[in-house]
Design a protein around this motif. Structure first.
Motif, PDB file in Angstrom:
ATOM      1  N   ARG A 399      19.781  -5.067 -25.214  1.00  0.00           N
ATOM      2  CA  ARG A 399      20.848  -5.756 -25.946  1.00  0.00           C
ATOM      3  C   ARG A 399      22.154  -5.374 -25.265  1.00  0.00           C
ATOM      4  N   ARG A 400      22.952  -6.354 -24.864  1.00  0.00           N
ATOM      5  CA  ARG A 400      24.069  -6.104 -23.953  1.00  0.00           C
ATOM      6  C   ARG A 400      25.351  -6.761 -24.435  1.00  0.00           C
ATOM      7  N   THR A 401      26.432  -5.968 -24.438  1.00  0.00           N
ATOM      8  CA  THR A 401      27.791  -6.490 -24.543  1.00  0.00           C
ATOM      9  C   THR A 401      28.509  -6.144 -23.246  1.00  0.00           C
ATOM     10  N   ASN A 402      29.790  -6.496 -23.153  1.00  0.00           N
ATOM     11  CA  ASN A 402      30.546  -6.152 -21.954  1.00  0.00           C
ATOM     12  C   ASN A 402      30.781  -4.655 -21.836  1.00  0.00           C
ATOM     13  N   GLU A 403      30.644  -3.936 -22.954  1.00  0.00           N
ATOM     14  CA  GLU A 403      30.947  -2.494 -22.940  1.00  0.00           C
ATOM     15  C   GLU A 403      29.704  -1.610 -22.890  1.00  0.00           C
ATOM     16  N   ASP A 404      28.608  -2.046 -23.508  1.00  0.00           N
ATOM     17  CA  ASP A 404      27.461  -1.162 -23.676  1.00  0.00           C
ATOM     18  C   ASP A 404      26.153  -1.921 -23.539  1.00  0.00           C
ATOM     19  N   GLU A 405      25.100  -1.148 -23.260  1.00  0.00           N
ATOM     20  CA  GLU A 405      23.745  -1.675 -23.280  1.00  0.00           C
ATOM     21  C   GLU A 405      22.857  -0.749 -24.098  1.00  0.00           C
ATOM     22  N   MET A 406      21.959  -1.353 -24.856  1.00  0.00           N
ATOM     23  CA  MET A 406      20.913  -0.622 -25.560  1.00  0.00           C
ATOM     24  C   MET A 406      19.575  -1.117 -25.026  1.00  0.00           C
ATOM     25  N   LEU A 407      18.767  -0.210 -24.524  1.00  0.00           N
ATOM     26  CA  LEU A 407      17.445  -0.548 -24.016  1.00  0.00           C
ATOM     27  C   LEU A 407      16.415  -0.095 -25.044  1.00  0.00           C
ATOM     28  N   VAL A 408      15.493  -0.999 -25.389  1.00  0.00           N
ATOM     29  CA  VAL A 408      14.499  -0.727 -26.426  1.00  0.00           C
ATOM     30  C   VAL A 408      13.116  -1.002 -25.853  1.00  0.00           C
ATOM     31  N   ALA A 409      12.214  -0.042 -26.035  1.00  0.00           N
ATOM     32  CA  ALA A 409      10.811  -0.223 -25.646  1.00  0.00           C
ATOM     33  C   ALA A 409       9.946   0.107 -26.853  1.00  0.00           C
ATOM     34  N   VAL A 410       9.047  -0.822 -27.215  1.00  0.00           N
ATOM     35  CA  VAL A 410       8.216  -0.675 -28.410  1.00  0.00           C
ATOM     36  C   VAL A 410       6.765  -0.904 -28.021  1.00  0.00           C
ATOM     37  N   ASN A 411       5.930   0.070 -28.326  1.00  0.00           N
ATOM     38  CA  ASN A 411       4.494  -0.062 -28.107  1.00  0.00           C
ATOM     39  C   ASN A 411       3.877  -0.652 -29.369  1.00  0.00           C
ATOM     40  N   LEU A 412       3.334  -1.856 -29.259  1.00  0.00           N
ATOM     41  CA  LEU A 412       2.755  -2.547 -30.413  1.00  0.00           C
ATOM     42  C   LEU A 412       1.244  -2.403 -30.446  1.00  0.00           C
ATOM     43  N   SER A 413       0.757  -1.263 -29.992  1.00  0.00           N
ATOM     44  CA  SER A 413      -0.692  -1.024 -29.962  1.00  0.00           C
ATOM     45  C   SER A 413      -0.984   0.438 -30.228  1.00  0.00           C
ATOM     46  N   GLY A 414      -2.257   0.720 -30.460  1.00  0.00           N
ATOM     47  CA  GLY A 414      -2.709   2.092 -30.636  1.00  0.00           C
ATOM     48  C   GLY A 414      -3.036   2.769 -29.326  1.00  0.00           C
ATOM     49  N   THR A 415      -2.731   2.153 -28.206  1.00  0.00           N
ATOM     50  CA  THR A 415      -3.000   2.718 -26.878  1.00  0.00           C
ATOM     51  C   THR A 415      -1.739   3.349 -26.322  1.00  0.00           C
ATOM     52  N   PRO A 416      -1.720   4.641 -26.038  1.00  0.00           N
ATOM     53  CA  PRO A 416      -0.522   5.247 -25.452  1.00  0.00           C
ATOM     54  C   PRO A 416      -0.162   4.575 -24.126  1.00  0.00           C
ATOM     55  N   PHE A 417       1.121   4.528 -23.832  1.00  0.00           N
ATOM     56  CA  PHE A 417       1.626   3.870 -22.627  1.00  0.00           C
ATOM     57  C   PHE A 417       2.179   4.917 -21.673  1.00  0.00           C
ATOM     58  N   ARG A 418       1.726   4.873 -20.450  1.00  0.00           N
ATOM     59  CA  ARG A 418       2.289   5.677 -19.363  1.00  0.00           C
ATOM     60  C   ARG A 418       2.488   4.719 -18.202  1.00  0.00           C
ATOM     61  N   GLY A 419       3.742   4.351 -17.955  1.00  0.00           N
ATOM     62  CA  GLY A 419       3.959   3.343 -16.939  1.00  0.00           C
ATOM     63  C   GLY A 419       5.414   3.236 -16.561  1.00  0.00           C
ATOM     64  N   THR A 420       5.841   2.018 -16.242  1.00  0.00           N
ATOM     65  CA  THR A 420       7.209   1.786 -15.800  1.00  0.00           C
ATOM     66  C   THR A 420       7.762   0.550 -16.490  1.00  0.00           C
ATOM     67  N   LEU A 421       9.072   0.494 -16.504  1.00  0.00           N
ATOM     68  CA  LEU A 421       9.726  -0.729 -16.945  1.00  0.00           C
ATOM     69  C   LEU A 421      10.849  -1.063 -15.978  1.00  0.00           C
ATOM     70  N   GLU A 422      11.333  -2.278 -16.070  1.00  0.00           N
ATOM     71  CA  GLU A 422      12.264  -2.816 -15.087  1.00  0.00           C
ATOM     72  C   GLU A 422      13.688  -2.399 -15.426  1.00  0.00           C
ATOM     73  N   ALA A 423      13.951  -1.110 -15.317  1.00  0.00           N
ATOM     74  CA  ALA A 423      15.283  -0.578 -15.570  1.00  0.00           C
ATOM     75  C   ALA A 423      15.418   0.715 -14.792  1.00  0.00           C
ATOM     76  N   ALA A 424      16.599   0.976 -14.329  1.00  0.00           N
ATOM     77  CA  ALA A 424      16.836   2.192 -13.561  1.00  0.00           C
ATOM     78  C   ALA A 424      18.244   2.682 -13.864  1.00  0.00           C
ATOM     79  N   GLY A 425      18.615   3.768 -13.240  1.00  0.00           N
ATOM     80  CA  GLY A 425      19.944   4.309 -13.436  1.00  0.00           C
ATOM     81  C   GLY A 425      19.986   5.339 -14.546  1.00  0.00           C
ATOM     82  N   ALA A 426      21.198   5.759 -14.874  1.00  0.00           N
ATOM     83  CA  ALA A 426      21.402   6.815 -15.865  1.00  0.00           C
ATOM     84  C   ALA A 426      21.511   6.229 -17.265  1.00  0.00           C
TER      85      ALA A 426
END
Length: 483
Positions: A399-426
């Motif tokens: 979710r993005r405005t000109n000042e800030d970004e909020m990145l949200v990742a939600v696992n909608l399953s009972g399987t743990p996730f170990r992987g990557t997403l398309e975001a980098a930086g601090a």
């Protein structure tokens, strides 16, 4: 009431389905496919709204309006700011269902059910809510009445079959269908809406089965209501694009709830949520606002459908996606008291002590409401979907405005996730507090903790896990969404 829901969803979600079969990352609903019409201009305060649906019969031990008024401080502390009261009118007794009857079988639109109290009690509830900076809307059932309604003295107000018998809509055998081809009925119903808005200083209406009533009636009613009470809120129980052009401010996000049911109950790919929201955006007028929910009085309770962990994951979605989140009658404490039919016709109470048994629920709702109130990006930012390495189970977006970004990742399953997403930086991770903190305070700082996050794009999520990250864009170039 939503017996007609499957037909509506089928029609809506078939719109432009092929266009979104393979959907790239980017904002929901590209302009090239979005409806050319523009929705009614949203009221600015709506971006900050959190709706709380109240079934007065079950909300308190007293089961009346004074029982709601007694809990206003509790609702204010939760951080909700729009109270939706389910129907307050006397319930029909002729052909009623169950011992209590349906609150949606109305006997007299101008009266309050004696079991709920008096009109003075409603005045007091509204005045006390306004004093706490909360709006109040009431449920209006404009599609049908009880069979012993006072309006039966005007049989021409109702639909009839070829033999002259008054009809029920669908299989709703306890109610009689109103006939909006009669201009006298239309005048009666508009005058009734004006009465409640004027005499009780109401802030708006939630309109039951709004899609079953002609759109031009709602448009006429809205013009008169706006003249009386500019800024009044109109919520449609519908998922019908034309209603949002001028009559209503927002509607039900039934497509989203149906997608969550398919994912969390039936194992459909998590990517279908993104597809569904894109189809919704393409089918509706631009700038449409939807009420985001996954539990209400028509549904089996979410805890029964999704389980505890799945319910919390769904809560994270409705508070971090666009639209207006809605909480139903104790779901913030993990109450499982049923209210869908036939429970709707019984006298069942919220078990408020459920929050002591599952303290993670009140703690997490406090966190989500406070986070949304604090972060403008969650209230008004653009939604940009980003890819991850397991889109069958995980959704990820910014979710993005000109000042800030909020990145949200939600696992909608009972399987743990170990992987990557398309975001980098601090990024800084926003962490829910370990103990409950009430959000509605005058503190300048947010009630959550922000800690430096391990370097993205690597990410791990527990089963049904949620992780939320923040970064400021001051002095930084905005990354473009990938395609």
């Amino acid at each position: 009431m939503k017996t007609f829901l499957p037909h509506i969803l089928c029609c809506l979600l078939s719109t432009a389905a092929a266009s979104f079969a393979q959907m790239p990352a980017g904002p929901v609903g590209a302009p090239a496919t979005a409806s050319a019409a523009t929705a009614r201009t949203p009221q600015p305060w709506l971006q900050s709204a959190v709706i709380y649906e109240i079934f007065p019969r079950s909300f308190s031990p007293a089961g009346n309006l004074n029982g709601v008024t007694a809990k206003l401080d509790q609702l204010q502390q939760l951080g909700v700011n729009v109270l939706w009261l389910m129907p307050l009118h006397p319930v029909g007794q002729l052909q009623k269902k169950g011992p209590q009857g349906s609150p949606y079988a109305v006997r007299d639109y101008y009266a309050i059910d004696p079991g709920y109290g008096t009109k003075d009690d409603l005045h007091r509830l509204i005045d006390e809510a306004h004093r706490r900076h909360m709006r109040v809307i009431i449920d209006i059932v404009a599609n049908h009445t009880a069979f012993d309604s006072v309006m039966m003295s005007h049989p021409d107000f109702y639909k009839h079959d070829a033999q002259g018998k008054i009809l029920s809509p669908y299989d709703w055998t306890d109610v009689a269908a109103l006939d909006y081809t009669n201009p006298k009925l239309r005048r009666y119903m508009i005058d009734m809406l004006l009465y409640w808005a004027k005499d009780f200083n109401l802030d708006g209406f939630r309109c039951d089965a709004a899609g079953e009533v002609p759109t031009d009636f709602w448009e006429s009613a809205r013009r008169e209501l706006d003249h009386l009470h500019p800024g009044i809120l109109m919520l449609a129980e519908a998922s019908k694009p034309e209603l949002l052009r001028s009559a209503f401010d927002l509607d039900y996000s039934w497509p989203m709830m149906a997608a969550l049911n398919d994912i969390l109950q039936h194992g459909q790919s998590a990517s279908s949520l993104r597809t569904t929201l894109a189809q919704e955006a393409a089918a509706f007028p631009k700038q449409s606002v939807h009420m985001r929910m996954f539990d209400d009085h028509d549904e089996q309770r979410a805890l029964g459908r999704y389980g505890a962990a799945g319910s919390l994951a769904a809560a994270a979605l409705i508070f971090t996606l666009d639209g207006v989140p809605m909480i139903y009658n104790g779901m913030e404490v993990s109450d499982t008291t049923e209210s869908g039919a036939p429970a709707l016709f019984e006298n069942l109470k919220i078990w408020w002590q459920a929050g002591e048994m599952r303290p993670e629920f009140p703690r997490y709702y406090d966190f989500l409401i406070a986070l949304r109130a604090h972060e403008a990006a969650l209230r008004q930012g653009a939604t940009v979907w980003i890819h991850n390495s397991d889109e069958a189970h995980v959704v990820s977006y910014i979710r993005r405005t000109n000042e800030d970004e909020m990145l949200v990742a939600v696992n909608l399953s009972g399987t743990p996730f170990r992987g990557t997403l398309e975001a980098a930086g601090a990024w800084d991770e926003v962490v829910a507090p370990a103990t409950r903190q009430r959000p509605n305070t005058n503190e300048a700082a947010p009630p959550e903790a922000s800690v430096p996050a391990p370097a993205l794009p690597a990410l791990s999520l527990n089963s049904f896990g949620v992780r939320i990250f923040h970064r400021s864009l001051h002095g930084a170039a905005q990354p473009a969404p990938s395609h």
